[in-house]
Design an enzyme around this catalytic site. Structure first.
Site, PDB file in Angstrom:
ATOM      1  N   LYS A 204       0.835  -1.209   0.000  1.00  0.00           N
ATOM      2  CA  LYS A 204       0.000   0.000   0.000  1.00  0.00           C
ATOM      3  C   LYS A 204       0.872   1.262   0.000  1.00  0.00           C
ATOM      4  O   LYS A 204       0.619   2.216  -0.747  1.00  0.00           O
ATOM      5  CB  LYS A 204      -0.911  -0.022   1.241  1.00  0.00           C
ATOM      6  CG  LYS A 204      -1.652   1.264   1.498  1.00  0.00           C
ATOM      7  CD  LYS A 204      -2.701   1.543   0.447  1.00  0.00           C
ATOM      8  CE  LYS A 204      -3.301   2.927   0.608  1.00  0.00           C
ATOM      9  NZ  LYS A 204      -4.232   3.243  -0.464  1.00  0.00           N
ATOM     10  N   CYS A 258      -3.911  10.110   1.423  1.00  0.00           N
ATOM     11  CA  CYS A 258      -3.057   8.965   1.075  1.00  0.00           C
ATOM     12  C   CYS A 258      -1.712   9.380   0.483  1.00  0.00           C
ATOM     13  O   CYS A 258      -0.678   9.196   1.115  1.00  0.00           O
ATOM     14  CB  CYS A 258      -3.794   8.065   0.093  1.00  0.00           C
ATOM     15  SG  CYS A 258      -5.235   7.301   0.818  1.00  0.00           S
TER      16      CYS A 258
HETATM   17  N1  LIG Z   1     -10.003   8.067   1.968  1.00  0.00           N
HETATM   18  C1  LIG Z   1      -9.363   7.322   1.093  1.00  0.00           C
HETATM   19  O1  LIG Z   1      -9.517   7.519  -0.103  1.00  0.00           O
HETATM   20  C2  LIG Z   1      -8.451   6.171   1.517  1.00  0.00           C
HETATM   21  C3  LIG Z   1      -7.988   5.287   0.538  1.00  0.00           C
HETATM   22  C4  LIG Z   1      -7.210   4.216   0.923  1.00  0.00           C
HETATM   23  C5  LIG Z   1      -6.873   4.055   2.268  1.00  0.00           C
HETATM   24  N2  LIG Z   1      -7.313   4.926   3.210  1.00  0.00           N
HETATM   25  C6  LIG Z   1      -6.959   4.684   4.600  1.00  0.00           C
HETATM   26  O2  LIG Z   1      -8.118   4.215   5.275  1.00  0.00           O
HETATM   27  C7  LIG Z   1      -8.084   4.655   6.633  1.00  0.00           C
HETATM   28  C8  LIG Z   1      -9.360   5.405   6.955  1.00  0.00           C
HETATM   29  O3  LIG Z   1      -9.411   6.548   6.133  1.00  0.00           O
HETATM   30  P1  LIG Z   1     -10.757   7.376   5.927  1.00  0.00           P
HETATM   31  O4  LIG Z   1     -10.497   8.255   4.766  1.00  0.00           O
HETATM   32  O5  LIG Z   1     -11.916   6.460   5.878  1.00  0.00           O
HETATM   33  O6  LIG Z   1     -10.791   8.217   7.293  1.00  0.00           O
HETATM   34  P2  LIG Z   1     -11.994   9.125   7.853  1.00  0.00           P
HETATM   35  O7  LIG Z   1     -11.368  10.169   8.687  1.00  0.00           O
HETATM   36  O8  LIG Z   1     -12.914   9.507   6.738  1.00  0.00           O
HETATM   37  O9  LIG Z   1     -12.830   8.139   8.795  1.00  0.00           O
HETATM   38  C9  LIG Z   1     -12.301   7.537   9.906  1.00  0.00           C
HETATM   39  C10 LIG Z   1     -13.415   7.414  10.963  1.00  0.00           C
HETATM   40  O10 LIG Z   1     -12.866   6.681  12.055  1.00  0.00           O
HETATM   41  C11 LIG Z   1     -13.434   7.199  13.257  1.00  0.00           C
HETATM   42  N3  LIG Z   1     -12.625   6.741  14.383  1.00  0.00           N
HETATM   43  C12 LIG Z   1     -11.486   7.245  14.893  1.00  0.00           C
HETATM   44  N4  LIG Z   1     -11.064   6.472  15.916  1.00  0.00           N
HETATM   45  C13 LIG Z   1     -11.937   5.462  16.052  1.00  0.00           C
HETATM   46  C14 LIG Z   1     -12.035   4.342  16.898  1.00  0.00           C
HETATM   47  N5  LIG Z   1     -11.123   4.093  17.823  1.00  0.00           N
HETATM   48  N6  LIG Z   1     -13.088   3.525  16.757  1.00  0.00           N
HETATM   49  C15 LIG Z   1     -14.038   3.749  15.819  1.00  0.00           C
HETATM   50  N7  LIG Z   1     -13.985   4.798  14.979  1.00  0.00           N
HETATM   51  C16 LIG Z   1     -12.949   5.637  15.086  1.00  0.00           C
HETATM   52  C17 LIG Z   1     -13.478   8.690  13.019  1.00  0.00           C
HETATM   53  O11 LIG Z   1     -14.423   9.321  13.855  1.00  0.00           O
HETATM   54  C18 LIG Z   1     -13.884   8.753  11.533  1.00  0.00           C
HETATM   55  O12 LIG Z   1     -15.280   8.862  11.355  1.00  0.00           O
HETATM   56  C19 LIG Z   1      -6.816   5.499   6.783  1.00  0.00           C
HETATM   57  O13 LIG Z   1      -5.771   4.693   7.246  1.00  0.00           O
HETATM   58  C20 LIG Z   1      -6.539   5.925   5.368  1.00  0.00           C
HETATM   59  O14 LIG Z   1      -5.173   6.205   5.170  1.00  0.00           O
HETATM   60  C21 LIG Z   1      -8.123   5.982   2.857  1.00  0.00           C
END
Ligand SMILES: NC(=O)c1ccc[n+]([C@@H]2O[C@H](COP(=O)([O-])OP(=O)(O)OC[C@H]3O[C@@H](n4cnc5c(N)ncnc54)[C@H](O)[C@@H]3O)[C@@H](O)[C@H]2O)c1
Length: 398
Positions: A204, A258
């Site tokens: 990743k 990312c």
């Molecule tokens: N957004 C993208 O396009 C993308 C793509 C690939 C990978 N990722 C990875 O996926 C992961 C999540 O990214 P995202 O964009 O969905 O983040 P985001 O900020 O949109 O959502 C994360 C959610 O997790 C919640 N949260 C925080 N701590 C928590 C806990 N202990 N228990 C339950 N919920 C909790 C937050 O309140 C938030 O709503 C990250 O590691 C990111 O790097 C994101």
């Protein structure tokens, strides 16, 4: 209907669409978020993020009872983690959310469970979380399956890509990899490539670093071409006529959750080796400062010519075209820097954002500016015409 209970930790851009897609297969999903308003919104069958087709899917699975949201974890068969993995001020990865999600799951774990981290994580994170689990629950050693399976979806096309992209799945042991593959087969049509957890974690990070390095090349070219008096968009178009050349497009910088973040997870662990990856990150960050300086010098020239300060329209605040996501957005950094300077009257335009508490947004059709700066290649801007001085940093007018 499939007799399986899944808990998804984190209901953001990745967790919510994934939870909804799994639920659409007739699997009971409990989505957990620490944010009560996120939980309440989803339980009403609504969504709190902008993502095409997601609202209909969430409404459908919530109404049928396959997706529920809560702040409290319950006993399940499969636990998925999609919480944020930002970096700290020094670019070191911050695993506090992954660790807190893991600790929330631990009391509910039972023999036969599958624990999967999807959050983008530094190499070794899955192993670290396994150690935390077994410190608390030593009796579960070898009795549960633990794997890492990164997400590689494109915001704006998340539902399609979640279902159709290939996935890389790395278990801490072979039986974990197989268990995770069996699980993803319920909702992923793409191929499920088996490996170990460390390789999946690095995979990743390398995917996004590869994009960052390629964009840095384009951004460096854009600055060279500016000095050389060459149109970089035309140049790249011509160079790409070579059958084995594929240069990406330059822009205001690199943003998002990312590409602007993940390369640091390699640099912080491999300081001596990750020279090109670090340079690329720095070039892409520098490009944003270069854009700011270009805007300021154009504004100064306007002031000299017209004996008054210009009004500047900043077109686009999101980190990439046609989305509302402002995270790590270089366009937003441009706007914030110019707002902090307080030198110019600014019109901030972001057609994908319905409202903003922080920014006074102007509809792009209503702007009346002396300098129009295109920061994000949003489709709405393509047909926009103006008599103002135009600065195009994103190729929207190419
Ligand atoms: N957004 C993208 O396009 C993308 C793509 C690939 C990978 N990722 C990875 O996926 C992961 C999540 O990214 P995202 O964009 O969905 O983040 P985001 O900020 O949109 O959502 C994360 C959610 O997790 C919640 N949260 C925080 N701590 C928590 C806990 N202990 N228990 C339950 N919920 C909790 C937050 O309140 C938030 O709503 C990250 O590691 C990111 O790097 C994101």
């Amino acid at each position: 209907m499939i007799d399986l209970k899944v808990v998804m930790m984190g209901l953001g851009y990745i967790g919510l669409p994934t939870a909804a897609l799994i639920a659409s297969r007739g699997i009971s999903v409990l989505g957990i978020d620490v944010n009560q308003s996120v939980v309440d919104t989803i339980n009403k069958g609504r969504i709190h993020i902008v993502e095409p087709d997601l609202d209909g899917l969430v409404k459908h699975v919530v109404e049928r009872g396959f997706l529920k949201a809560s702040t409290a974890v319950e006993v399940a068969d499969v636990y998925l983690i999609a919480v944020p993995t930002p970096f700290k001020g020094n670019h070191e990865p911050d695993l506090k959310y992954v660790e807190s999600a893991t600790r929330m799951i631990i009391p509910n774990l039972k023999e036969g469970n599958l624990f999967i981290i999807e959050s983008t994580s530094p190499v070794g994170t899955t192993d670290k979380m396994a150690k935390i689990i077994f410190e608390e629950r030593p009796a579960l050693k070898e009795k549960i399956n633990i794997a890492y399976c990164p997400e590689r979806v494109l915001p704006g096309k998340v539902i399609y890509e979640l279902e159709n992209n290939d996935r890389v799945i790395g278990g801490l042991d072979e039986k974990s990899t197989i268990a995770a593959q069996d699980f993803y087969r319920h909702f992923v049509k793409g191929e499920l490539h088996a490996t170990n957890a460390r390789t999946a974690e690095m995979c990743k990070l390398v995917e996004n670093s590869s994009r960052d390095v390629s964009i840095a090349f384009a951004n460096e070219l854009s600055m060279i071409c500016d000095k050389a008096g060459i149109n970089v968009w035309e140049l790249i178009n011509l160079a790409n006529k070579h059958p084995r050349v594929n240069i990406l497009q330059p822009g205001t910088g690199v943003g998002g959750h990312c590409i602007a973040v993940d390369p640091w997870f390699i640099v912080s662990d491999f300081k001596k080796e990750a020279v090109l990856i670090k340079n690329a990150r720095e070039i892409n960050s520098y490009k944003t400062n270069w854009v700011i300086e270009k805007i300021k010098s154009t504004a100064l020239q306007f002031e000299l010519d017209n004996k008054r300060k210009p009004t500047i329209a900043l077109m686009g605040l999101a980190f990439k075209p046609d989305i509302d996501d402002l995270r790590e957005s270089p366009a937003l950094l441009v706007a914030d820097t110019l707002l902090d300077d307080g030198e110019f009257k600014l019109h901030l335009v972001e057609p994908n954002l319905k409202e903003s508490t922080k920014y006074n947004l102007v509809a792009y059709k209503n702007i009346n500016a002396d300098i129009v700066v295109y920061l994000v290649d949003h489709k709405q801007f393509k047909a926009f015409t103006t008599n103002a001085i135009e600065l195009d940093f994103c190729g929207v007018k190419k």
